[in-house]
Write a protein that holds these residues in place. Structure first.
Motif, PDB file in Angstrom:
ATOM      1  N   ALA A 107       0.834  -1.205   0.000  1.00 39.16           N
ATOM      2  CA  ALA A 107       0.000   0.000   0.000  1.00 39.16           C
ATOM      3  C   ALA A 107       0.869   1.256   0.000  1.00 39.16           C
ATOM      4  O   ALA A 107       0.948   1.972   0.997  1.00 39.16           O
ATOM      5  CB  ALA A 107      -0.938  -0.001   1.203  1.00 39.16           C
ATOM      6  N   PRO A 108       1.546   1.530  -1.110  1.00 41.82           N
ATOM      7  CA  PRO A 108       2.335   2.764  -1.192  1.00 41.82           C
ATOM      8  C   PRO A 108       1.418   3.972  -1.042  1.00 41.82           C
ATOM      9  O   PRO A 108       0.300   3.979  -1.576  1.00 41.82           O
ATOM     10  CB  PRO A 108       2.946   2.700  -2.591  1.00 41.82           C
ATOM     11  CG  PRO A 108       2.021   1.807  -3.369  1.00 41.82           C
ATOM     12  CD  PRO A 108       1.521   0.799  -2.386  1.00 41.82           C
ATOM     13  N   LEU A 109       1.879   4.959  -0.294  1.00 42.88           N
ATOM     14  CA  LEU A 109       1.004   6.099   0.018  1.00 42.88           C
ATOM     15  C   LEU A 109       1.709   7.423  -0.232  1.00 42.88           C
ATOM     16  O   LEU A 109       2.874   7.601   0.131  1.00 42.88           O
ATOM     17  CB  LEU A 109       0.541   6.012   1.474  1.00 42.88           C
ATOM     18  CG  LEU A 109      -0.461   7.063   1.954  1.00 42.88           C
ATOM     19  CD1 LEU A 109      -1.415   6.458   2.994  1.00 42.88           C
ATOM     20  CD2 LEU A 109       0.218   8.290   2.573  1.00 42.88           C
ATOM     21  N   ILE A 110       0.985   8.337  -0.843  1.00 44.21           N
ATOM     22  CA  ILE A 110       1.451   9.709  -1.035  1.00 44.21           C
ATOM     23  C   ILE A 110       0.484  10.622  -0.303  1.00 44.21           C
ATOM     24  O   ILE A 110      -0.737  10.500  -0.449  1.00 44.21           O
ATOM     25  CB  ILE A 110       1.498  10.105  -2.524  1.00 44.21           C
ATOM     26  CG1 ILE A 110       2.565   9.302  -3.268  1.00 44.21           C
ATOM     27  CG2 ILE A 110       1.761  11.599  -2.685  1.00 44.21           C
ATOM     28  CD1 ILE A 110       2.549   9.519  -4.778  1.00 44.21           C
ATOM     29  N   PHE A 111       1.017  11.537   0.497  1.00 43.54           N
ATOM     30  CA  PHE A 111       0.189  12.553   1.142  1.00 43.54           C
ATOM     31  C   PHE A 111       0.582  13.914   0.588  1.00 43.54           C
ATOM     32  O   PHE A 111       1.760  14.271   0.559  1.00 43.54           O
ATOM     33  CB  PHE A 111       0.368  12.554   2.661  1.00 43.54           C
ATOM     34  CG  PHE A 111      -0.472  13.612   3.344  1.00 43.54           C
ATOM     35  CD1 PHE A 111      -1.782  13.333   3.696  1.00 43.54           C
ATOM     36  CD2 PHE A 111       0.029  14.875   3.594  1.00 43.54           C
ATOM     37  CE1 PHE A 111      -2.581  14.309   4.302  1.00 43.54           C
ATOM     38  CE2 PHE A 111      -0.743  15.855   4.197  1.00 43.54           C
ATOM     39  CZ  PHE A 111      -2.060  15.568   4.555  1.00 43.54           C
ATOM     40  N   ILE A 112      -0.417  14.673   0.160  1.00 47.91           N
ATOM     41  CA  ILE A 112      -0.199  16.001  -0.399  1.00 47.91           C
ATOM     42  C   ILE A 112      -0.730  17.050   0.571  1.00 47.91           C
ATOM     43  O   ILE A 112      -1.869  16.950   1.040  1.00 47.91           O
ATOM     44  CB  ILE A 112      -0.916  16.158  -1.760  1.00 47.91           C
ATOM     45  CG1 ILE A 112      -0.408  15.121  -2.771  1.00 47.91           C
ATOM     46  CG2 ILE A 112      -0.743  17.579  -2.295  1.00 47.91           C
ATOM     47  CD1 ILE A 112       1.030  15.291  -3.182  1.00 47.91           C
ATOM     48  N   ASN A 113       0.085  18.050   0.866  1.00 46.83           N
ATOM     49  CA  ASN A 113      -0.360  19.162   1.709  1.00 46.83           C
ATOM     50  C   ASN A 113      -1.331  20.016   0.901  1.00 46.83           C
ATOM     51  O   ASN A 113      -0.941  20.738  -0.014  1.00 46.83           O
ATOM     52  CB  ASN A 113       0.843  19.995   2.160  1.00 46.83           C
ATOM     53  CG  ASN A 113       0.459  21.056   3.186  1.00 46.83           C
ATOM     54  OD1 ASN A 113      -0.702  21.433   3.305  1.00 46.83           O
ATOM     55  ND2 ASN A 113       1.450  21.553   3.922  1.00 46.83           N
ATOM     56  N   GLY A 114      -2.615  19.919   1.237  1.00 47.57           N
ATOM     57  CA  GLY A 114      -3.644  20.638   0.502  1.00 47.57           C
ATOM     58  C   GLY A 114      -3.583  22.137   0.661  1.00 47.57           C
ATOM     59  O   GLY A 114      -4.287  22.868  -0.044  1.00 47.57           O
ATOM     60  N   ALA A 115      -2.739  22.629   1.579  1.00 45.70           N
ATOM     61  CA  ALA A 115      -2.589  24.068   1.752  1.00 45.70           C
ATOM     62  C   ALA A 115      -1.729  24.687   0.653  1.00 45.70           C
ATOM     63  O   ALA A 115      -1.658  25.907   0.528  1.00 45.70           O
ATOM     64  CB  ALA A 115      -1.981  24.373   3.125  1.00 45.70           C
ATOM     65  N   ASP A 116      -1.070  23.847  -0.140  1.00 48.34           N
ATOM     66  CA  ASP A 116      -0.205  24.336  -1.212  1.00 48.34           C
ATOM     67  C   ASP A 116      -1.061  24.838  -2.377  1.00 48.34           C
ATOM     68  O   ASP A 116      -2.264  24.586  -2.456  1.00 48.34           O
ATOM     69  CB  ASP A 116       0.711  23.199  -1.680  1.00 48.34           C
ATOM     70  CG  ASP A 116       2.017  23.704  -2.284  1.00 48.34           C
ATOM     71  OD1 ASP A 116       2.131  24.922  -2.536  1.00 48.34           O
ATOM     72  OD2 ASP A 116       2.920  22.870  -2.498  1.00 48.34           O
ATOM     73  N   SER A 117      -0.422  25.534  -3.303  1.00 50.18           N
ATOM     74  CA  SER A 117      -1.114  26.007  -4.501  1.00 50.18           C
ATOM     75  C   SER A 117      -1.425  24.819  -5.409  1.00 50.18           C
ATOM     76  O   SER A 117      -0.858  23.734  -5.257  1.00 50.18           O
ATOM     77  CB  SER A 117      -0.242  27.011  -5.253  1.00 50.18           C
ATOM     78  OG  SER A 117       0.934  26.369  -5.725  1.00 50.18           O
ATOM     79  N   ALA A 118      -2.314  25.024  -6.378  1.00 46.92           N
ATOM     80  CA  ALA A 118      -2.678  23.943  -7.299  1.00 46.92           C
ATOM     81  C   ALA A 118      -1.454  23.458  -8.072  1.00 46.92           C
ATOM     82  O   ALA A 118      -1.237  22.253  -8.219  1.00 46.92           O
ATOM     83  CB  ALA A 118      -3.763  24.419  -8.256  1.00 46.92           C
ATOM     84  N   GLY A 119      -0.656  24.398  -8.556  1.00 41.88           N
ATOM     85  CA  GLY A 119       0.556  24.019  -9.275  1.00 41.88           C
ATOM     86  C   GLY A 119       1.559  23.327  -8.382  1.00 41.88           C
ATOM     87  O   GLY A 119       2.237  22.383  -8.800  1.00 41.88           O
ATOM     88  N   GLY A 120       1.652  23.785  -7.141  1.00 39.30           N
ATOM     89  CA  GLY A 120       2.563  23.168  -6.186  1.00 39.30           C
ATOM     90  C   GLY A 120       2.161  21.740  -5.862  1.00 39.30           C
ATOM     91  O   GLY A 120       3.003  20.850  -5.748  1.00 39.30           O
ATOM     92  N   ARG A 121       0.860  21.513  -5.719  1.00 38.88           N
ATOM     93  CA  ARG A 121       0.373  20.161  -5.421  1.00 38.88           C
ATOM     94  C   ARG A 121       0.691  19.204  -6.576  1.00 38.88           C
ATOM     95  O   ARG A 121       1.047  18.041  -6.343  1.00 38.88           O
ATOM     96  CB  ARG A 121      -1.135  20.188  -5.157  1.00 38.88           C
ATOM     97  CG  ARG A 121      -1.526  20.917  -3.878  1.00 38.88           C
ATOM     98  CD  ARG A 121      -2.954  20.617  -3.485  1.00 38.88           C
ATOM     99  NE  ARG A 121      -3.927  21.128  -4.435  1.00 38.88           N
ATOM    100  CZ  ARG A 121      -4.515  22.314  -4.357  1.00 38.88           C
ATOM    101  NH1 ARG A 121      -4.193  23.154  -3.362  1.00 38.88           N
ATOM    102  NH2 ARG A 121      -5.415  22.691  -5.249  1.00 38.88           N
ATOM    103  N   LEU A 122       0.556  19.689  -7.797  1.00 34.93           N
ATOM    104  CA  LEU A 122       0.829  18.846  -8.959  1.00 34.93           C
ATOM    105  C   LEU A 122       2.296  18.448  -9.012  1.00 34.93           C
ATOM    106  O   LEU A 122       2.627  17.273  -9.227  1.00 34.93           O
ATOM    107  CB  LEU A 122       0.433  19.577 -10.248  1.00 34.93           C
ATOM    108  CG  LEU A 122       0.702  18.831 -11.559  1.00 34.93           C
ATOM    109  CD1 LEU A 122      -0.045  17.510 -11.596  1.00 34.93           C
ATOM    110  CD2 LEU A 122       0.312  19.714 -12.753  1.00 34.93           C
TER     111      LEU A 122
END
Length: 387
Positions: free
Chosen positions: A201-216
Protein backbone atom coordinates in the motif's frame (compact mmCIF):
# COMPACT_ATOMS: atom_id res chain seq x y z
CA UNK A 1 -15.78 19.62 44.07
CA UNK A 2 -12.23 20.26 45.42
CA UNK A 3 -9.42 21.29 43.09
CA UNK A 4 -7.14 18.33 42.33
CA UNK A 5 -3.44 19.11 41.96
CA UNK A 6 -1.30 16.72 39.96
CA UNK A 7 2.40 15.93 40.08
CA UNK A 8 3.91 16.58 36.66
CA UNK A 9 7.65 16.27 36.10
CA UNK A 10 9.28 19.64 35.22
CA UNK A 11 11.08 17.93 32.33
CA UNK A 12 7.70 16.99 30.85
CA UNK A 13 6.39 20.54 31.18
CA UNK A 14 9.52 21.95 29.53
CA UNK A 15 9.30 19.39 26.73
CA UNK A 16 5.60 20.09 26.14
CA UNK A 17 6.29 23.83 26.03
CA UNK A 18 8.96 23.24 23.38
CA UNK A 19 6.41 21.39 21.23
CA UNK A 20 4.11 24.38 20.81
CA UNK A 21 4.10 28.18 20.81
CA UNK A 22 3.14 30.59 23.57
CA UNK A 23 0.66 32.25 21.21
CA UNK A 24 -1.37 29.03 21.02
CA UNK A 25 -1.35 28.56 24.78
CA UNK A 26 -2.46 32.05 25.78
CA UNK A 27 -1.06 34.46 28.37
CA UNK A 28 -2.80 32.96 31.41
CA UNK A 29 -1.62 29.41 30.73
CA UNK A 30 1.92 30.57 29.93
CA UNK A 31 2.08 32.42 33.25
CA UNK A 32 0.93 29.29 35.08
CA UNK A 33 3.54 27.19 33.28
CA UNK A 34 6.28 29.56 34.46
CA UNK A 35 5.11 29.09 38.05
CA UNK A 36 5.03 25.30 37.63
CA UNK A 37 8.58 25.33 36.34
CA UNK A 38 9.95 27.51 39.16
CA UNK A 39 8.12 25.42 41.75
CA UNK A 40 5.94 28.18 43.19
CA UNK A 41 2.72 26.48 42.08
CA UNK A 42 1.45 23.02 41.15
CA UNK A 43 -0.86 22.42 38.19
CA UNK A 44 -4.38 21.12 38.54
CA UNK A 45 -5.70 18.28 36.41
CA UNK A 46 -7.97 20.71 34.56
CA UNK A 47 -5.02 22.97 33.77
CA UNK A 48 -2.98 20.07 32.38
CA UNK A 49 -6.00 18.99 30.34
CA UNK A 50 -6.21 22.53 28.94
CA UNK A 51 -2.46 22.43 28.17
CA UNK A 52 -2.97 19.14 26.36
CA UNK A 53 -5.83 20.47 24.22
CA UNK A 54 -4.09 23.69 23.25
CA UNK A 55 -0.76 22.03 22.44
CA UNK A 56 -2.37 18.96 20.79
CA UNK A 57 -0.13 16.72 22.91
CA UNK A 58 -1.83 13.53 24.13
CA UNK A 59 -2.91 13.91 27.76
CA UNK A 60 -1.17 10.69 28.78
CA UNK A 61 2.22 12.12 27.80
CA UNK A 62 2.03 14.63 30.66
CA UNK A 63 2.04 11.86 33.25
CA UNK A 64 5.22 10.18 32.04
CA UNK A 65 8.40 10.39 34.10
CA UNK A 66 10.56 11.46 31.15
CA UNK A 67 9.71 13.10 27.80
CA UNK A 68 8.56 10.58 25.17
CA UNK A 69 10.89 9.70 22.34
CA UNK A 70 8.68 9.69 19.26
CA UNK A 71 10.18 7.58 16.51
CA UNK A 72 9.29 9.34 13.26
CA UNK A 73 11.56 7.73 10.72
CA UNK A 74 10.05 9.74 7.85
CA UNK A 75 11.84 12.85 9.14
CA UNK A 76 15.11 11.25 8.11
CA UNK A 77 14.03 11.54 4.48
CA UNK A 78 13.38 15.27 4.37
CA UNK A 79 14.37 16.91 1.11
CA UNK A 80 16.08 19.89 2.72
CA UNK A 81 17.55 20.33 6.18
CA UNK A 82 15.52 23.00 7.94
CA UNK A 83 14.84 24.45 11.35
CA UNK A 84 11.16 23.57 10.95
CA UNK A 85 11.87 19.87 10.62
CA UNK A 86 14.54 19.78 13.30
CA UNK A 87 11.60 20.33 15.65
CA UNK A 88 8.57 19.12 13.67
CA UNK A 89 5.20 20.56 14.62
CA UNK A 90 2.49 18.50 16.29
CA UNK A 91 0.48 19.07 13.12
CA UNK A 92 3.06 17.29 10.98
CA UNK A 93 3.64 14.56 13.55
CA UNK A 94 -0.07 13.84 13.90
CA UNK A 95 -0.57 13.87 10.12
CA UNK A 96 2.22 11.32 9.69
CA UNK A 97 0.70 9.11 12.39
CA UNK A 98 -2.71 9.42 10.75
CA UNK A 99 -1.32 8.32 7.38
CA UNK A 100 0.58 5.46 9.05
CA UNK A 101 -2.77 4.22 10.36
CA UNK A 102 -4.32 4.50 6.88
CA UNK A 103 -1.41 2.62 5.32
CA UNK A 104 -1.42 -0.08 7.99
CA UNK A 105 -5.14 -0.65 7.46
CA UNK A 106 -4.71 -0.84 3.69
CA UNK A 107 -1.79 -3.27 3.96
CA UNK A 108 -3.82 -5.59 6.21
CA UNK A 109 -6.84 -5.34 3.92
CA UNK A 110 -4.91 -6.21 0.78
CA UNK A 111 -3.11 -9.10 2.42
CA UNK A 112 -6.34 -10.47 3.85
CA UNK A 113 -8.08 -10.26 0.48
CA UNK A 114 -5.10 -11.82 -1.33
CA UNK A 115 -4.18 -8.81 -3.44
CA UNK A 116 -0.90 -8.80 -5.34
CA UNK A 117 1.84 -6.39 -4.31
CA UNK A 118 2.20 -3.14 -6.28
CA UNK A 119 4.87 -3.96 -8.84
CA UNK A 120 5.90 -0.38 -9.67
CA UNK A 121 7.16 0.26 -6.13
CA UNK A 122 10.96 0.16 -6.22
CA UNK A 123 10.94 -1.00 -9.84
CA UNK A 124 13.50 1.69 -10.73
CA UNK A 125 15.72 1.31 -7.68
CA UNK A 126 19.27 2.34 -8.54
CA UNK A 127 18.29 3.97 -11.85
CA UNK A 128 19.42 7.58 -12.22
CA UNK A 129 18.85 8.29 -15.91
CA UNK A 130 16.16 11.00 -16.05
CA UNK A 131 14.77 9.93 -19.43
CA UNK A 132 14.57 6.26 -18.48
CA UNK A 133 12.70 7.04 -15.26
CA UNK A 134 10.31 9.49 -16.93
CA UNK A 135 9.57 7.15 -19.84
CA UNK A 136 8.94 4.22 -17.50
CA UNK A 137 6.56 6.19 -15.31
CA UNK A 138 4.69 7.45 -18.38
CA UNK A 139 4.34 3.88 -19.62
CA UNK A 140 3.25 2.51 -16.24
CA UNK A 141 0.63 5.23 -15.82
CA UNK A 142 -0.50 5.32 -19.42
CA UNK A 143 0.53 8.94 -19.95
CA UNK A 144 1.61 10.22 -23.34
CA UNK A 145 4.26 12.92 -23.56
CA UNK A 146 1.77 15.78 -23.94
CA UNK A 147 -0.86 14.34 -21.59
CA UNK A 148 -1.54 17.75 -20.04
CA UNK A 149 -3.31 18.96 -23.20
CA UNK A 150 -6.42 17.10 -22.07
CA UNK A 151 -6.56 19.19 -18.90
CA UNK A 152 -7.80 22.74 -18.46
CA UNK A 153 -5.65 23.79 -15.50
CA UNK A 154 -3.27 22.43 -12.82
CA UNK A 155 -6.16 21.15 -10.68
CA UNK A 156 -7.55 19.09 -13.55
CA UNK A 157 -4.05 17.81 -14.30
CA UNK A 158 -3.62 16.82 -10.64
CA UNK A 159 -6.91 14.93 -10.62
CA UNK A 160 -6.03 13.13 -13.85
CA UNK A 161 -2.70 11.90 -12.50
CA UNK A 162 -4.21 11.06 -9.13
CA UNK A 163 -6.83 8.91 -10.84
CA UNK A 164 -4.17 7.02 -12.78
CA UNK A 165 -2.21 6.41 -9.58
CA UNK A 166 -5.33 5.03 -7.91
CA UNK A 167 -5.70 2.60 -10.82
CA UNK A 168 -2.16 1.40 -10.03
CA UNK A 169 -3.14 0.81 -6.42
CA UNK A 170 -1.27 3.80 -5.00
CA UNK A 171 -3.06 5.59 -2.17
CA UNK A 172 -3.10 9.38 -2.60
CA UNK A 173 -4.41 11.38 0.35
CA UNK A 174 -4.60 15.16 0.63
CA UNK A 175 -5.46 17.59 3.40
CA UNK A 176 -4.68 21.16 4.37
CA UNK A 177 -5.51 20.61 8.04
CA UNK A 178 -4.95 17.90 10.63
CA UNK A 179 -7.84 15.47 10.30
CA UNK A 180 -10.98 17.61 10.35
CA UNK A 181 -9.73 20.25 12.80
CA UNK A 182 -9.95 23.56 10.94
CA UNK A 183 -7.92 25.23 13.69
CA UNK A 184 -4.88 23.09 12.86
CA UNK A 185 -3.77 24.23 9.41
CA UNK A 186 -0.79 22.48 7.83
CA UNK A 187 2.13 24.77 7.01
CA UNK A 188 3.46 24.54 3.46
CA UNK A 189 6.72 26.06 4.71
CA UNK A 190 7.21 22.99 6.89
CA UNK A 191 6.33 20.38 4.27
CA UNK A 192 4.60 20.06 0.91
CA UNK A 193 4.10 16.30 0.67
CA UNK A 194 5.47 12.96 1.76
CA UNK A 195 5.73 9.45 0.35
CA UNK A 196 5.61 6.23 2.36
CA UNK A 197 7.02 3.28 0.44
CA UNK A 198 5.30 -0.07 0.91
CA UNK A 199 4.86 -2.85 -1.63
CA UNK A 200 1.29 -3.54 -0.48
CA UNK A 201 0.00 0.00 0.00
CA UNK A 202 2.34 2.76 -1.19
CA UNK A 203 1.00 6.10 0.02
CA UNK A 204 1.45 9.71 -1.03
CA UNK A 205 0.19 12.55 1.14
CA UNK A 206 -0.20 16.00 -0.40
CA UNK A 207 -0.36 19.16 1.71
CA UNK A 208 -3.64 20.64 0.50
CA UNK A 209 -2.59 24.07 1.75
CA UNK A 210 -0.21 24.34 -1.21
CA UNK A 211 -1.11 26.01 -4.50
CA UNK A 212 -2.68 23.94 -7.30
CA UNK A 213 0.56 24.02 -9.28
CA UNK A 214 2.56 23.17 -6.19
CA UNK A 215 0.37 20.16 -5.42
CA UNK A 216 0.83 18.85 -8.96
CA UNK A 217 4.62 19.09 -8.82
CA UNK A 218 4.69 17.51 -5.36
CA UNK A 219 2.57 14.63 -6.62
CA UNK A 220 4.99 13.87 -9.44
CA UNK A 221 7.99 14.33 -7.13
CA UNK A 222 6.60 11.70 -4.75
CA UNK A 223 5.65 9.39 -7.63
CA UNK A 224 9.32 9.25 -8.58
CA UNK A 225 10.21 8.38 -4.99
CA UNK A 226 7.81 5.43 -5.03
CA UNK A 227 9.18 4.11 -8.32
CA UNK A 228 12.74 4.48 -6.98
CA UNK A 229 11.64 2.91 -3.71
CA UNK A 230 12.67 5.49 -1.12
CA UNK A 231 10.55 7.37 1.42
CA UNK A 232 10.43 11.14 1.22
CA UNK A 233 9.38 14.19 3.21
CA UNK A 234 9.26 16.95 0.62
CA UNK A 235 9.87 20.41 2.09
CA UNK A 236 11.41 22.36 -0.79
CA UNK A 237 9.47 25.42 -1.96
CA UNK A 238 12.07 26.57 -4.49
CA UNK A 239 12.43 23.52 -6.74
CA UNK A 240 16.10 23.37 -5.77
CA UNK A 241 18.86 21.71 -7.77
CA UNK A 242 21.75 22.51 -5.43
CA UNK A 243 22.37 21.66 -1.80
CA UNK A 244 20.11 18.60 -1.80
CA UNK A 245 20.74 14.88 -1.98
CA UNK A 246 21.30 13.34 -5.43
CA UNK A 247 18.02 11.43 -5.24
CA UNK A 248 16.17 14.73 -4.74
CA UNK A 249 17.90 16.26 -7.75
CA UNK A 250 16.75 13.24 -9.76
CA UNK A 251 13.16 13.40 -8.46
CA UNK A 252 12.88 17.11 -9.20
CA UNK A 253 14.30 16.62 -12.69
CA UNK A 254 11.97 13.73 -13.50
CA UNK A 255 8.95 15.59 -12.13
CA UNK A 256 9.89 18.54 -14.34
CA UNK A 257 10.25 16.28 -17.38
CA UNK A 258 6.88 14.60 -16.75
CA UNK A 259 5.12 17.95 -16.45
CA UNK A 260 7.12 19.93 -19.01
CA UNK A 261 8.91 17.64 -21.50
CA UNK A 262 12.23 19.15 -22.52
CA UNK A 263 11.80 18.82 -26.30
CA UNK A 264 8.32 20.35 -26.22
CA UNK A 265 9.43 23.07 -23.82
CA UNK A 266 12.35 24.16 -26.00
CA UNK A 267 10.13 24.28 -29.07
CA UNK A 268 7.46 26.38 -27.33
CA UNK A 269 10.01 28.66 -25.67
CA UNK A 270 11.95 29.33 -28.88
CA UNK A 271 8.77 29.92 -30.86
CA UNK A 272 7.33 32.35 -28.32
CA UNK A 273 8.11 35.88 -29.47
CA UNK A 274 7.15 37.68 -26.27
CA UNK A 275 10.08 39.91 -25.24
CA UNK A 276 8.89 40.04 -21.63
CA UNK A 277 10.46 36.95 -20.03
CA UNK A 278 8.09 36.93 -17.09
CA UNK A 279 5.07 37.06 -19.40
CA UNK A 280 6.57 34.30 -21.53
CA UNK A 281 6.90 32.13 -18.42
CA UNK A 282 3.25 32.79 -17.54
CA UNK A 283 2.13 31.90 -21.08
CA UNK A 284 4.02 28.62 -21.04
CA UNK A 285 2.71 27.82 -17.57
CA UNK A 286 -0.83 28.06 -18.92
CA UNK A 287 0.15 25.93 -21.92
CA UNK A 288 1.65 23.14 -19.77
CA UNK A 289 -1.06 23.43 -17.05
CA UNK A 290 1.54 24.00 -14.35
CA UNK A 291 2.96 26.78 -12.21
CA UNK A 292 5.30 29.51 -13.40
CA UNK A 293 7.85 28.20 -10.91
CA UNK A 294 8.15 24.91 -12.80
CA UNK A 295 8.54 26.70 -16.13
CA UNK A 296 11.19 28.95 -14.61
CA UNK A 297 13.07 25.89 -13.32
CA UNK A 298 12.98 24.33 -16.78
CA UNK A 299 14.12 27.61 -18.34
CA UNK A 300 16.99 27.93 -15.87
CA UNK A 301 18.12 24.34 -16.39
CA UNK A 302 18.10 24.88 -20.16
CA UNK A 303 19.97 28.20 -19.86
CA UNK A 304 17.07 30.29 -21.12
CA UNK A 305 17.08 32.54 -18.06
CA UNK A 306 19.65 33.40 -15.39
CA UNK A 307 19.52 32.79 -11.65
CA UNK A 308 18.28 36.32 -10.89
CA UNK A 309 15.22 35.92 -13.09
CA UNK A 310 14.52 32.51 -11.58
CA UNK A 311 14.79 33.88 -8.02
CA UNK A 312 12.38 36.69 -8.90
CA UNK A 313 9.81 34.24 -10.33
CA UNK A 314 10.00 32.08 -7.20
CA UNK A 315 9.74 35.09 -4.88
CA UNK A 316 6.72 36.39 -6.80
CA UNK A 317 5.08 32.97 -6.69
CA UNK A 318 5.49 32.71 -2.93
CA UNK A 319 4.15 36.25 -2.46
CA UNK A 320 1.15 35.48 -4.70
CA UNK A 321 0.49 32.30 -2.73
CA UNK A 322 0.52 34.20 0.57
CA UNK A 323 -1.81 36.85 -0.84
CA UNK A 324 -4.20 34.23 -2.19
CA UNK A 325 -4.29 32.46 1.18
CA UNK A 326 -5.18 35.71 2.92
CA UNK A 327 -8.00 36.44 0.47
CA UNK A 328 -9.37 32.91 0.28
CA UNK A 329 -12.76 32.38 1.89
CA UNK A 330 -13.44 29.35 4.05
CA UNK A 331 -16.58 28.35 2.17
CA UNK A 332 -17.13 25.57 -0.33
CA UNK A 333 -19.07 22.36 -0.85
CA UNK A 334 -18.39 20.31 2.28
CA UNK A 335 -18.76 16.93 0.59
CA UNK A 336 -16.64 17.90 -2.40
CA UNK A 337 -13.86 19.09 -0.09
CA UNK A 338 -14.15 15.96 2.08
CA UNK A 339 -13.93 13.70 -0.98
CA UNK A 340 -10.88 15.56 -2.30
CA UNK A 341 -8.98 14.59 0.85
CA UNK A 342 -9.52 10.87 0.42
CA UNK A 343 -8.23 8.22 -1.93
CA UNK A 344 -10.98 6.51 -3.93
CA UNK A 345 -9.44 3.03 -3.79
CA UNK A 346 -9.00 3.36 -0.03
CA UNK A 347 -12.61 4.45 0.53
CA UNK A 348 -14.02 1.68 -1.67
CA UNK A 349 -11.90 -0.84 0.23
CA UNK A 350 -13.27 0.43 3.53
CA UNK A 351 -16.84 0.11 2.26
CA UNK A 352 -16.18 -3.45 1.12
CA UNK A 353 -14.64 -4.29 4.48
CA UNK A 354 -17.55 -2.70 6.37
CA UNK A 355 -20.03 -4.67 4.24
CA UNK A 356 -18.22 -7.93 5.03
CA UNK A 357 -18.18 -7.18 8.75
CA UNK A 358 -14.39 -6.98 8.98
CA UNK A 359 -14.33 -3.24 9.76
CA UNK A 360 -16.70 -1.40 12.07
CA UNK A 361 -18.42 1.83 11.13
CA UNK A 362 -16.61 3.52 14.02
CA UNK A 363 -13.25 2.52 12.55
CA UNK A 364 -14.38 3.68 9.10
CA UNK A 365 -15.34 7.10 10.47
CA UNK A 366 -11.96 7.39 12.23
CA UNK A 367 -9.90 6.47 9.19
CA UNK A 368 -11.78 8.83 6.87
CA UNK A 369 -12.29 11.72 9.32
CA UNK A 370 -16.04 11.56 8.77
CA UNK A 371 -19.08 10.99 10.97
CA UNK A 372 -22.10 8.72 10.85
CA UNK A 373 -23.94 11.56 9.11
CA UNK A 374 -21.33 12.21 6.43
CA UNK A 375 -19.54 8.91 5.76
CA UNK A 376 -22.12 7.43 3.39
CA UNK A 377 -22.40 10.61 1.31
CA UNK A 378 -18.64 11.07 1.07
CA UNK A 379 -18.05 7.40 0.27
CA UNK A 380 -20.74 7.23 -2.42
CA UNK A 381 -19.16 10.18 -4.19
CA UNK A 382 -15.97 8.12 -4.48
CA UNK A 383 -17.71 4.98 -5.71
CA UNK A 384 -18.11 3.35 -2.32
CA UNK A 385 -21.22 1.21 -1.87
CA UNK A 386 -22.70 0.36 1.53
CA UNK A 387 -25.32 -2.38 1.88
Amino acid sequence: MPTVNVNIQPAIISWALSQTSEEKLGTKLVENIKHWLDGTKSPTFNQIEDFSKKSHIPLGYFFLQTPPVEQISLLEYRTLDSIELTNPSRNLIDTIHEMEAVQEWMVNYRKEWNYDTISVVGSLKGITDISVIADTIRKDLGLNVEWYKDCGNPSEAFNKVRGLLEECGIVVMMNGIVGKNTHRALDVNEFRAFAMVNEWAPLIFINGADSAGGRLFSLFHEVVHLWIGENDLYNDRRYSANGIKPIEVTCNAVAGELMVPKTVFLEKWNNNTNDDTHEKIKELARMFRCSGSVIARRALDNKKIDQNVYNKVIADAIEAYIQAKQEKSSGGDYYRVARSKLDGVFVRAICESVNSGRTSFTEAYRLTNTTSKTFSEVASGLGGVLW
